[in-house]
Design an enzyme around this catalytic site. Structure first.
Site, PDB file in Angstrom:
ATOM      1  CG  HIS A   1      -5.866   1.730   5.593  1.00 54.29           C
ATOM      2  ND1 HIS A   1      -5.335   2.682   6.439  1.00 54.29           N
ATOM      3  CD2 HIS A   1      -4.851   0.880   5.289  1.00 54.29           C
ATOM      4  CE1 HIS A   1      -4.059   2.421   6.641  1.00 54.29           C
ATOM      5  NE2 HIS A   1      -3.731   1.340   5.957  1.00 54.29           N
TER       6      HIS A   1
ATOM      7  CD  GLU B   1      -2.888   5.528   6.834  1.00 52.28           C
ATOM      8  OE1 GLU B   1      -1.804   5.216   7.369  1.00 52.28           O
ATOM      9  OE2 GLU B   1      -3.067   5.557   5.598  1.00 52.28           O
TER      10      GLU B   1
ATOM     11  CB  SER C   1       5.819  -1.820  11.848  1.00 50.64           C
ATOM     12  OG  SER C   1       5.393  -0.504  12.179  1.00 50.64           O
TER      13      SER C   1
ATOM     14  CD  GLU D   1      -2.944  -2.271   7.608  1.00 48.98           C
ATOM     15  OE1 GLU D   1      -1.804  -2.223   7.147  1.00 48.98           O
ATOM     16  OE2 GLU D   1      -3.802  -1.405   7.373  1.00 48.98           O
TER      17      GLU D   1
ATOM     18  N   GLY E   1       3.006   2.237  10.891  1.00 48.05           N
ATOM     19  CA  GLY E   1       3.962   3.335  10.770  1.00 48.05           C
ATOM     20  C   GLY E   1       4.748   3.645  12.026  1.00 48.05           C
TER      21      GLY E   1
ATOM     22  N   GLY F   1       3.151  -1.287   4.276  1.00 50.36           N
ATOM     23  CA  GLY F   1       3.043   0.149   4.048  1.00 50.36           C
ATOM     24  C   GLY F   1       4.341   0.746   3.552  1.00 50.36           C
ATOM     25  N   GLY F   2       5.052   1.447   4.435  1.00 50.11           N
ATOM     26  CA  GLY F   2       6.241   2.193   4.051  1.00 50.11           C
ATOM     27  C   GLY F   2       7.293   1.365   3.344  1.00 50.11           C
TER      28      GLY F   2
ATOM     29  CG  ASN G   1      -1.747   1.251   1.359  1.00 53.59           C
ATOM     30  OD1 ASN G   1      -1.924   1.988   0.387  1.00 53.59           O
ATOM     31  ND2 ASN G   1      -2.260   1.494   2.552  1.00 53.59           N
ATOM     32  CD1 TRP G   2       3.134   1.122  -3.083  1.00 57.10           C
ATOM     33  CD2 TRP G   2       2.961   2.358  -4.947  1.00 57.10           C
ATOM     34  NE1 TRP G   2       3.680   0.398  -4.103  1.00 57.10           N
ATOM     35  CE2 TRP G   2       3.595   1.127  -5.267  1.00 57.10           C
ATOM     36  CE3 TRP G   2       2.746   3.286  -5.962  1.00 57.10           C
ATOM     37  CZ2 TRP G   2       4.007   0.823  -6.553  1.00 57.10           C
ATOM     38  CZ3 TRP G   2       3.155   2.979  -7.242  1.00 57.10           C
ATOM     39  CH2 TRP G   2       3.791   1.764  -7.533  1.00 57.10           C
ATOM     40  CE  LYS G   3      -0.007   3.355   4.931  1.00 61.58           C
ATOM     41  NZ  LYS G   3       0.181   3.533   6.369  1.00 61.58           N
TER      42      LYS G   3
END
Length: 278
Positions: A119, A121, A235, A189, A195, A256-257, A27-29
């Site tokens: 999600h 967010e 993470s 999640e 993150g 994610g990141g 997931n590149w957000k």
């Protein structure tokens, strides 16, 4: 109370065997324009070029921002890259006066296979309710895509309600509109891990994944519970992926990141190598 007054819940029959295809999703957000997206996919394809045997029995998907989807789709198709395409969100509506929304039909035309719904967010940053998440999951299904239903608890939820309580409630609400037999993926999640650099332990992830699978037996049926893939997200790195994938009820990861770094994401994708070495 005497022992004879104590009752024990009857043991449940084991679930039927189902071969679940592992899934690693990135997931590149809200990162990368369409040119940067092309560059990342090309780097990822190069990093994985000689490693297909290390993830041949799995599936890899990327979830770019909406503005990148067409460019990434064109690249995947032209170069026949073994990556599935996912969307980070979608509208619960099929069409109409919904300025700024993106419909399932629009995404399906871009060969989008998965759509993220629920999600954290979106839930916390945009006030999306469980009912909205369910409506989006249904819209994805109507559009021929597979909804990836995100569930998870905050640190406060965990302290107040204990492990799995909030994810289980979120799952029940999201599944309510979906017809029996619809395909979906669950992504657990924990919000406190996203993150933060502090992932849940493999045992914590397995505890919740097992509870979610058991809930599916009641919400749907044993066959659906056995076949549904449950991912862990929060993470995830190449250093901890092996621990998660060794768990019997964890079928992949929502990354994610780390998915923005081609080398690191490729190492995560090659989870089979890490599991064997662990």
């Amino acid at each position: 109370m005497s022992d004879e007054n104590l009752t024990t819940a009857p043991a449940r029959e084991p679930l039927p065997f189902a071969a679940r295809t592992p899934l690693i999703a990135g997931n590149w957000k809200m990162n990368l324009d369409h040119l940067q997206a092309i560059a990342l996919v090309q780097k990822l394809a190069w990093a994985l070029k000689d490693a297909r045997h290390d993830y041949a029995d799995g599936e890899v998907a990327v979830f770019p921002p909406f503005t990148d989807l067409r460019s990434v789709q064109t690249l995947l198709t032209a170069d026949k890259l073994p990556l599935a395409l996912g969307a980070q969100d979608l509208s619960p509506h099929d069409a109409g006066a919904y300025t700024g929304d993106i419909s399932a039909a629009m995404l399906a035309k871009l060969d989008v296979r998965y759509a993220l719904v629920g999600h954290s967010e979106r839930r916390h940053g945009h006030g999306e309710s469980d009912e909205t998440v369910g409506a989006k999951a249904l819209a994805a299904h109507r559009g021929g895509m597979i909804p990836m239903i995100c569930v998870g608890e905050t640190a406060a939820d965990l302290e107040e309600h204990g492990a799995a309580a909030v994810p289980l409630a979120q799952l029940a609400a999201a599944l309510a509109p979906l017809p029996k037999g619809a395909e979906y993926v669950i992504a657990y999640e924990p919000v406190w891990a996203i993150g933060s650099g502090q992932a849940a332990t493999a045992d914590q992830a397995e505890e919740v994944a097992r509870a979610l699978r058991e809930a599916l037996r009641d919400l749907r049926d044993d066959a659906e519970a056995a076949a549904t893939r449950i991912l862990y997200g929060g993470s995830v790195t190449s250093q901890n992926i092996a621990g998660f994938l060794k768990q019997p009820n964890v079928d992949g990861a929502l990354v994610g990141g780390a998915s923005l770094k081609a080398d690191e994401f490729s190492r995560i994708v090659q989870f089979k190598k890490h599991v064997t070495a662990a």
